[in-house]
Design a protein around this motif. Structure first.
Motif, PDB file in Angstrom:
ATOM      1  N   SER A   1       0.811  -1.267   0.146  1.00 52.04           N
ATOM      2  CA  SER A   1       0.023   0.012  -0.272  1.00 52.04           C
ATOM      3  C   SER A   1       0.902   1.107   0.039  1.00 52.04           C
ATOM      4  O   SER A   1       0.368   2.062  -0.558  1.00 52.04           O
ATOM      5  CB  SER A   1      -0.900   0.087   1.226  1.00 52.04           C
ATOM      6  OG  SER A   1      -0.196   0.007   2.120  1.00 52.04           O
ATOM      7  N   ARG A   2       1.920   1.179   0.661  1.00 47.57           N
ATOM      8  CA  ARG A   2       3.092   2.515   0.820  1.00 47.57           C
ATOM      9  C   ARG A   2       3.457   2.689  -0.697  1.00 47.57           C
ATOM     10  O   ARG A   2       3.654   3.949  -0.965  1.00 47.57           O
ATOM     11  CB  ARG A   2       3.867   2.222   1.653  1.00 47.57           C
ATOM     12  CG  ARG A   2       3.415   2.266   3.117  1.00 47.57           C
ATOM     13  CD  ARG A   2       4.574   2.131   3.942  1.00 47.57           C
ATOM     14  NE  ARG A   2       5.186   3.321   4.309  1.00 47.57           N
ATOM     15  CZ  ARG A   2       6.377   3.575   4.724  1.00 47.57           C
ATOM     16  NH1 ARG A   2       6.944   2.496   5.557  1.00 47.57           N
ATOM     17  NH2 ARG A   2       6.903   4.660   4.873  1.00 47.57           N
ATOM     18  N   LEU A   3       3.770   1.385  -1.332  1.00 44.82           N
ATOM     19  CA  LEU A   3       4.367   1.565  -2.743  1.00 44.82           C
ATOM     20  C   LEU A   3       3.392   2.138  -3.652  1.00 44.82           C
ATOM     21  O   LEU A   3       3.690   2.981  -4.484  1.00 44.82           O
ATOM     22  CB  LEU A   3       5.093   0.404  -3.155  1.00 44.82           C
ATOM     23  CG  LEU A   3       6.235  -0.227  -2.524  1.00 44.82           C
ATOM     24  CD1 LEU A   3       6.269  -1.767  -2.774  1.00 44.82           C
ATOM     25  CD2 LEU A   3       7.451   0.665  -2.886  1.00 44.82           C
ATOM     26  N   GLU A   4       2.222   1.741  -3.580  1.00 40.97           N
ATOM     27  CA  GLU A   4       1.148   2.280  -4.430  1.00 40.97           C
ATOM     28  C   GLU A   4       0.852   3.517  -4.124  1.00 40.97           C
ATOM     29  O   GLU A   4       0.614   4.363  -5.136  1.00 40.97           O
ATOM     30  CB  GLU A   4      -0.082   1.140  -4.249  1.00 40.97           C
ATOM     31  CG  GLU A   4      -0.073  -0.148  -4.662  1.00 40.97           C
ATOM     32  CD  GLU A   4      -1.140  -1.383  -3.996  1.00 40.97           C
ATOM     33  OE1 GLU A   4      -1.832  -0.867  -3.073  1.00 40.97           O
ATOM     34  OE2 GLU A   4      -0.799  -2.294  -4.655  1.00 40.97           O
TER      35      GLU A   4
ATOM     36  N   PHE B   1       9.623   5.350  -8.408  1.00 44.61           N
ATOM     37  CA  PHE B   1      10.415   4.696  -7.786  1.00 44.61           C
ATOM     38  C   PHE B   1      10.468   3.213  -8.682  1.00 44.61           C
ATOM     39  O   PHE B   1       9.168   2.781  -8.862  1.00 44.61           O
ATOM     40  CB  PHE B   1      10.161   4.329  -6.255  1.00 44.61           C
ATOM     41  CG  PHE B   1      10.890   2.981  -5.817  1.00 44.61           C
ATOM     42  CD1 PHE B   1      12.335   3.169  -5.612  1.00 44.61           C
ATOM     43  CD2 PHE B   1      10.444   1.790  -5.732  1.00 44.61           C
ATOM     44  CE1 PHE B   1      13.208   2.041  -5.337  1.00 44.61           C
ATOM     45  CE2 PHE B   1      11.175   0.579  -5.334  1.00 44.61           C
ATOM     46  CZ  PHE B   1      12.695   0.773  -5.156  1.00 44.61           C
ATOM     47  N   SER B   2      11.376   2.707  -9.412  1.00 42.45           N
ATOM     48  CA  SER B   2      11.662   1.839  -9.823  1.00 42.45           C
ATOM     49  C   SER B   2      12.738   0.728  -9.436  1.00 42.45           C
ATOM     50  O   SER B   2      12.604  -0.334  -9.551  1.00 42.45           O
ATOM     51  CB  SER B   2      11.974   2.044 -11.529  1.00 42.45           C
ATOM     52  OG  SER B   2      10.746   2.631 -12.004  1.00 42.45           O
ATOM     53  N   GLY B   3      13.609   1.495  -9.099  1.00 45.09           N
ATOM     54  CA  GLY B   3      14.824   0.733  -8.546  1.00 45.09           C
ATOM     55  C   GLY B   3      16.052   1.640  -7.944  1.00 45.09           C
ATOM     56  O   GLY B   3      16.051   2.690  -8.204  1.00 45.09           O
ATOM     57  N   ALA B   4      16.583   0.838  -7.097  1.00 41.63           N
ATOM     58  CA  ALA B   4      17.937   1.668  -6.332  1.00 41.63           C
ATOM     59  C   ALA B   4      18.718   0.537  -5.993  1.00 41.63           C
ATOM     60  O   ALA B   4      18.453  -0.619  -5.711  1.00 41.63           O
ATOM     61  CB  ALA B   4      17.164   2.347  -5.194  1.00 41.63           C
ATOM     62  N   THR B   5      19.963   1.135  -5.483  1.00 36.27           N
ATOM     63  CA  THR B   5      21.145   0.287  -5.101  1.00 36.27           C
ATOM     64  C   THR B   5      21.525   0.684  -3.840  1.00 36.27           C
ATOM     65  O   THR B   5      21.949   1.852  -3.567  1.00 36.27           O
ATOM     66  CB  THR B   5      22.353   0.042  -6.102  1.00 36.27           C
ATOM     67  OG1 THR B   5      21.949  -0.385  -7.339  1.00 36.27           O
ATOM     68  CG2 THR B   5      23.331  -0.617  -5.643  1.00 36.27           C
TER      69      THR B   5
END
Length: 167
Positions: A32-35, A45-49
């Motif tokens: 729900s937080r990502l949504e 936000f798609s990706g991170a390192t």
């Protein structure tokens, strides 16, 4: 890794080879937080390192398609392979974070595409007459990535000229 020039690269295999762990953000926080983040700003936000305890982690968004996640992982692995440093400070809603310089982001995007669809692989696909959609489906990338690599490498033009010369 034992690949030929025309072989597709599985980004999960590359990550394992590099000692990088791929983790879905959905395993770290509530969906729900990502949504909600997605609703506020699509594709923010798609990706991170991250490096934690000397180990590198690539965090991906479970909201992306498998083809898009492959591109995101390839992009993040490109930062690692190109040894990009987090050297630029940004601030969002009062929260500071470090990021790469814009030219390094562009390098990672281009190198990531090259990892997923190397030119010899694209030449082979073009000689087989594969469409962008067929390339995307066969190599598990997005149609946008297939089109970008096909056009930016000049493969379509090269193969077309070759076929006209021998035909």
């Amino acid at each position: 890794m034992g690949l030929r020039q025309t072989d597709a690269l599985d980004v999960s295999t590359l990550a394992t080879h590099l000692g990088v762990k791929i983790v879905s953000a959905g395993d770290l926080i509530e969906m729900s937080r990502l949504e909600e983040i997605e609703r506020i700003q699509a594709y923010s936000f798609s990706g991170a390192t991250f490096e934690i305890g000397g180990r590198q982690f690539v965090i991906t968004s479970p909201l992306r398609t498998p083809g898009r996640r492959a591109s995101d992982i390839a992009h993040e692995l490109s930062h690692i392979l190109l040894k990009h440093e987090l050297s630029e400070m940004r601030e969002i809603d009062g929260i500071p974070f470090r990021t790469c310089r814009p030219e390094e982001e562009e390098q990672a995007t281009n190198f990531g595409g090259t990892l997923l669809l190397p030119r010899p692989l694209l030449v082979s696909a073009a000689r087989q007459g594969l469409t962008h959609a067929e390339i995307a489906d066969r190599y598990q990338v997005t149609i946008e990535m297939a089109r970008f690599r096909y056009n930016s490498t000049g493969v379509g033009r090269q193969v077309g000229q070759f076929q006209r010369a021998v035909g």
